[in-house]
Each structure stands twice: as C-alpha cells, then as structure tokens.
Design a protein around this motif. Structure first.
Motif, mmCIF file in Angstrom:
data_model
loop_
_atom_site.group_PDB
_atom_site.id
_atom_site.type_symbol
_atom_site.label_atom_id
_atom_site.label_comp_id
_atom_site.label_asym_id
_atom_site.label_seq_id
_atom_site.Cartn_x
_atom_site.Cartn_y
_atom_site.Cartn_z
ATOM 1 N N SER A 152 0.817 -1.208 0.000
ATOM 2 C CA SER A 152 0.000 0.000 0.000
ATOM 3 C C SER A 152 0.854 1.263 0.000
ATOM 4 C CB SER A 152 -0.935 0.021 1.217
ATOM 5 O OG SER A 152 -0.202 0.134 2.425
ATOM 6 N N LEU A 153 2.068 1.186 0.558
ATOM 7 C CA LEU A 153 2.928 2.373 0.631
ATOM 8 C C LEU A 153 3.425 2.817 -0.748
ATOM 9 C CD1 LEU A 153 4.951 1.515 3.853
ATOM 10 C CD2 LEU A 153 2.990 3.046 3.632
ATOM 11 N N THR A 158 0.407 3.832 -3.005
ATOM 12 C CA THR A 158 -0.132 5.138 -2.636
ATOM 13 C C THR A 158 0.772 6.259 -3.131
ATOM 14 O OG1 THR A 158 -1.172 4.218 -0.650
ATOM 15 C CG2 THR A 158 -0.845 6.593 -0.699
ATOM 16 N N VAL A 199 0.340 6.699 -6.951
ATOM 17 C CA VAL A 199 -0.934 7.346 -7.286
ATOM 18 C C VAL A 199 -0.889 8.836 -6.965
ATOM 19 C CG1 VAL A 199 -3.386 7.467 -6.689
ATOM 20 C CG2 VAL A 199 -2.303 5.245 -7.053
ATOM 21 N N LEU A 200 -0.368 9.178 -5.803
ATOM 22 C CA LEU A 200 -0.289 10.588 -5.418
ATOM 23 C C LEU A 200 0.643 11.364 -6.342
ATOM 24 C CD1 LEU A 200 -0.136 10.289 -1.521
ATOM 25 C CD2 LEU A 200 -2.069 11.047 -2.917
ATOM 26 N N TYR A 213 0.912 12.474 1.032
ATOM 27 C CA TYR A 213 1.404 11.202 1.557
ATOM 28 C C TYR A 213 1.573 11.272 3.072
ATOM 29 C CZ TYR A 213 4.185 6.891 1.608
ATOM 30 O OH TYR A 213 4.646 5.621 1.840
ATOM 31 N N ILE A 268 -1.830 11.084 4.784
ATOM 32 C CA ILE A 268 -2.349 9.716 4.780
ATOM 33 C C ILE A 268 -1.653 8.868 5.844
ATOM 34 C CG2 ILE A 268 -2.423 7.587 3.424
ATOM 35 C CD1 ILE A 268 -2.943 9.312 0.961
ATOM 36 N N ARG A 296 -3.208 6.984 9.170
ATOM 37 C CA ARG A 296 -2.974 5.559 9.412
ATOM 38 C C ARG A 296 -2.393 5.330 10.792
ATOM 39 N NH1 ARG A 296 -0.197 2.330 4.564
ATOM 40 N NH2 ARG A 296 -0.469 0.743 6.165
ATOM 41 N N ASP A 354 -5.464 1.488 9.364
ATOM 42 C CA ASP A 354 -4.165 0.970 8.939
ATOM 43 C C ASP A 354 -4.254 -0.505 8.573
ATOM 44 O OD1 ASP A 354 -1.212 1.157 8.743
ATOM 45 O OD2 ASP A 354 -1.289 -0.264 10.391
ATOM 46 N N MET A 407 -5.962 -0.987 5.184
ATOM 47 C CA MET A 407 -5.207 -0.518 4.025
ATOM 48 C C MET A 407 -4.028 -1.417 3.696
ATOM 49 S SD MET A 407 -5.115 3.618 4.496
ATOM 50 C CE MET A 407 -4.171 3.818 2.994
#
Length: 238
Positions: free
Chosen positions: A185-186, A189, A192-193, A213, A216, A220, A227, A230
């Motif tokens: 997920s890190l 993410t 995407v960002l 980031y 987010i 989390r 957390d 995700m």
C-alpha cells in the motif's frame, strides 16, 4: 574513550558501508560534473560542505551557471528538499546529548542517513552511532567528490549521463526500504499521489505529493483500524 563508544562507532561504520558504496560513485560523478560544467575543482568541496544536499548540489550547478537570483534559488532549494521536513518528524536526533552534535545531525540529515537510521526499531540507536553514520556518509560524499573533480580535469569535455547517478541511488534506497517492509500500500499510494500531483500541478508535484502522503500516513498512525484495512502485505511463503 570507552569501549562502548568505540563499539558504537564501529557499528555505525559497518551499518553505513553498504550505502557508502553507493555514495562513492555519486561523489565521483558530482566532482566530474563540476569540472565538466566549467567550475574549478576546489568548488566541489565548497558545494558539498555548504550545501550538502545531493540532489540540490546537482541542481545548483545549473542554477548558478544560469545566473538565477538568490530568492529563486531559495525557493527551488526549499521545494527540492521539502521532504526533509517529514524526515525530521521521525529522525532519532533526540538520541544525541550534546547541542553541537544535534546541530550537526540536523545539518547532515540526508536520504541515506535517514534510510539507515529508519532501518532500526525506534529507540534502538545511540547518539554516537547516529553521528558516526552521518559523518561517514558526508565523508564518502565529500572526498570522492574531490577525487572526481581532480581526475575530471584530465577528461575530455562534454561527457554525458553523470547526473543520473543520484536518481539511481534513490531507486536503490527505495527498493531497500521496501524489502524491509513489504507493505504494497505504501509504494502504490506514493505512485498514485505522484501521478495525481503531476497532472494537477506539474510545477509543484513533489511538494503536493509528499504533503498528501504525509497526511495519509498520519491518519494511518492515528487510526489503527484504518491501517489494518489498508495493508496489503505479500504472503510469506518461507
């Protein structure tokens, strides 16, 4: 000097050795690029000590050559090194007791130093070891840079590609961080960002992406249930 201090210094040197192997060619490439860009060799240690920010040092070569004003250079430097604000939130500088040591640690906070320190669990690194790894990191940047600059004076003008060395190190550091914590997920993410920020505001992509980031990650950390939902960890097959 106590045996415990010597042991921590030796441990700091050993922990830095792997990343140091990547810093040496980076420093050599920076020194070569300096003289290939028309600077005298002795400007290399000045850049590496006064600025000491790898990506900004590479960028500063072109900024100074183009005659960019102080304010524009200041804004550019802030944007390029904006990520260090987030590094400072978790960097274990409080492990260092002396004020001088803490001041140096703040000045010498780099991607490499942060990556090495972050590989240890919170609270398990001493101030001596932390300062050692930062001093070693800077030495492995400054001295190869001088060697590269001196050697570069004998090379023909117009060599290309040396500026890519820093990007290559960032790729290696990112991969090492991921192998230590295979939380898909890190990086997903982050990608995407970065794409969204690049589409919405190309000129401010790094600042916007890092800020989003950080927010987010903050959520989390504050919301353990979120957390867990995700996380998409890779199954361990032994």
């Amino acid at each position: 000097m106590s045996s415990e201090t010597l042991r921590e210094i030796g441990g700091g040197i050993r922990e830095t050795s792997a990343v140091g192997l990547g810093l040496v060619p980076l420093g050599l490439a920076f020194g070569l690029l300096m003289v290939q860009s028309g600077y005298a060799w002795w400007w290399t240690p000045i850049f590496s000590i006064v600025i000491y920010a790898g990506s900004m040092e590479y960028l500063a070569i072109g900024l100074i050559a183009a005659g960019v004003g102080p304010f524009s250079a200041l804004v550019t430097g802030f944007m390029v090194n904006f990520r260090h604000i987030f590094y400072g939130l978790t960097f274990p500088r409080n492990a260092i007791r002396s004020k001088v040591g803490r001041a140096y640690s703040t000045y010498a906070l780099t991607d490499e130093a942060y990556a090495i320190a972050s590989a240890r669990p919170p609270g398990e690194i001493s101030g001596t070891r932390l300062l050692t790894l930062q001093i070693v990191c800077q030495s492995l940047w400054v001295f190869p840079g001088i060697i590269g600059a001196v050697a570069g004076q004998a090379l023909p003008d117009g060599l290309k590609g040396m500026e890519f060395a820093l990007t290559a190190l960032f790729v290696v550091l990112a991969w090492e961080a991921f192998t230590n914590n295979k939380d898909w997920s890190l990086p997903l993410t982050a990608v995407v960002l970065a794409l969204l920020a690049g589409f919405l505001a190309p000129g401010q992509m790094l600042v916007l992406a890092l800020t989003a980031y950080f927010v987010i990650l903050l959520f989390r950390f504050r919301l353990p249930g979120l957390d867990r939902r995700m996380e998409m960890r890779v199954p361990d097959h032994g």
